[in-house]
Design an enzyme around this catalytic site. Structure first.
Site, PDB file in Angstrom:
ATOM      1  N   GLY A 118       0.853  -1.329  -0.057  1.00 61.99           N
ATOM      2  CA  GLY A 118       0.132   0.037   0.008  1.00 61.99           C
ATOM      3  C   GLY A 118       0.998   1.398   0.048  1.00 61.99           C
ATOM      4  O   GLY A 118       1.885   1.198   0.581  1.00 61.99           O
ATOM      5  N   LEU A 132       5.948   1.908   4.520  1.00 61.55           N
ATOM      6  CA  LEU A 132       7.116   2.373   3.692  1.00 61.55           C
ATOM      7  C   LEU A 132       7.980   3.777   4.486  1.00 61.55           C
ATOM      8  O   LEU A 132       8.832   4.156   3.828  1.00 61.55           O
ATOM      9  CB  LEU A 132       6.582   2.416   2.019  1.00 61.55           C
ATOM     10  CG  LEU A 132       6.090   1.198   1.487  1.00 61.55           C
ATOM     11  CD1 LEU A 132       5.817   1.495   0.086  1.00 61.55           C
ATOM     12  CD2 LEU A 132       7.614   0.265   1.580  1.00 61.55           C
ATOM     13  N   HIS A 135      -5.005   1.110   6.913  1.00 62.09           N
ATOM     14  CA  HIS A 135      -3.724   1.727   7.239  1.00 62.09           C
ATOM     15  C   HIS A 135      -3.458   2.955   6.078  1.00 62.09           C
ATOM     16  O   HIS A 135      -3.019   4.062   6.410  1.00 62.09           O
ATOM     17  CB  HIS A 135      -2.647   0.565   6.734  1.00 62.09           C
ATOM     18  CG  HIS A 135      -1.080   1.213   6.988  1.00 62.09           C
ATOM     19  ND1 HIS A 135      -0.269   0.920   7.954  1.00 62.09           N
ATOM     20  CD2 HIS A 135      -0.446   2.047   6.424  1.00 62.09           C
ATOM     21  CE1 HIS A 135       0.624   1.305   8.041  1.00 62.09           C
ATOM     22  NE2 HIS A 135       0.838   2.251   6.784  1.00 62.09           N
ATOM     23  N   HIS A 169      -3.288   7.420   6.670  1.00 64.99           N
ATOM     24  CA  HIS A 169      -2.172   8.301   6.001  1.00 64.99           C
ATOM     25  C   HIS A 169      -3.032   9.435   5.590  1.00 64.99           C
ATOM     26  O   HIS A 169      -2.548  10.572   5.575  1.00 64.99           O
ATOM     27  CB  HIS A 169      -1.568   7.494   5.017  1.00 64.99           C
ATOM     28  CG  HIS A 169      -0.286   6.681   5.155  1.00 64.99           C
ATOM     29  ND1 HIS A 169       0.771   7.390   5.905  1.00 64.99           N
ATOM     30  CD2 HIS A 169       0.014   5.423   5.260  1.00 64.99           C
ATOM     31  CE1 HIS A 169       1.751   6.449   6.209  1.00 64.99           C
ATOM     32  NE2 HIS A 169       1.267   5.139   5.858  1.00 64.99           N
TER      33      HIS A 169
HETATM   34 ZN    ZN Z   1       2.089   3.503   5.912  1.00 64.32          ZN
END
Ligand code: ZN
Length: 183
Positions: A45, A108, A149, A153
């Site tokens: 993702g 990430l 998730h 963000h």
């Molecule tokens: Zn993330």
């Protein structure tokens, strides 16, 4: 084009992103670049703020593991992960459902950091697409987790916010190092 990933604690990760009001060429290019960037980084993702763009747009692809969900419905019809992934979605609204479930997550924007995160196991997500459609996605497991998730963000929320206080304490030094390196 692969874009550089923004690391914690860059302020763009903490902003509430603006809704996408119009699907411009720029938005399409951003989405294409994000898919490429996510695959290059071996992620499941990626949200636009993670490439420094404060827009409510995110990508999820969990189709490498067809067993990671027990059901998937798109606009009320049964669907497969292969058909829908990579899912590019804008302006998501989530209804969180089901029992709480704990599983390990990475992000990430936090290289080398992982942690157990507890979230509702199921989700009903109403999202926009680049084709101007609205999709109602009902699913569970890793797909539901990844959608939650990435949606976090878009509202300036990070997975470290959802860690237990014990885990937060344990990673204090790592976060401090990231603040020095990327702040
Ligand atoms: Zn993330």
């Amino acid at each position: 084009m692969i874009r550089p990933i923004v690391f914690y604690p860059q302020p763009v990760l903490r902003k509430v992103a603006s809704p996408v009001n119009e699907i411009t060429e720029e938005v399409r290019t951003l989405a294409e670049d994000m898919v490429e960037t996510m695959y290059d980084a071996n992620g499941v993702g990626l949200a636009a703020p993670q490439v420094g763009v404060s827009l409510q747009l995110a990508i999820v692809d969990v189709s490498h593991d067809p067993e990671c969900i027990s059901y998937l419905r798109v606009n009320g019809e049964d669907a497969s992960l292969e058909e829908i992934c990579p899912l590019t979605f804008i302006n998501p609204e989530l209804e969180l459902l089901g029992a709480k479930d704990t599983d390990v997550e990475g992000c990430l924007s936090f290289p080398d950091l992982r942690g157990d995160i507890t979230r509702p196991f199921e989700v009903k997500a109403t999202v926009g697409t680049l084709e101007g459609e609205t999709l109602v996605i009902e699913t569970d497991g890793l797909f539901a987790r990844a959608i939650q998730h990435e949606t976090d963000h878009l509202f300036g929320k990070l997975f470290i916010d959802r860690m237990s206080s014990a885990r937060k304490l344990a990673i204090r030094r790592q976060l401090k190092e990231m603040q020095q390196q990327f702040g």
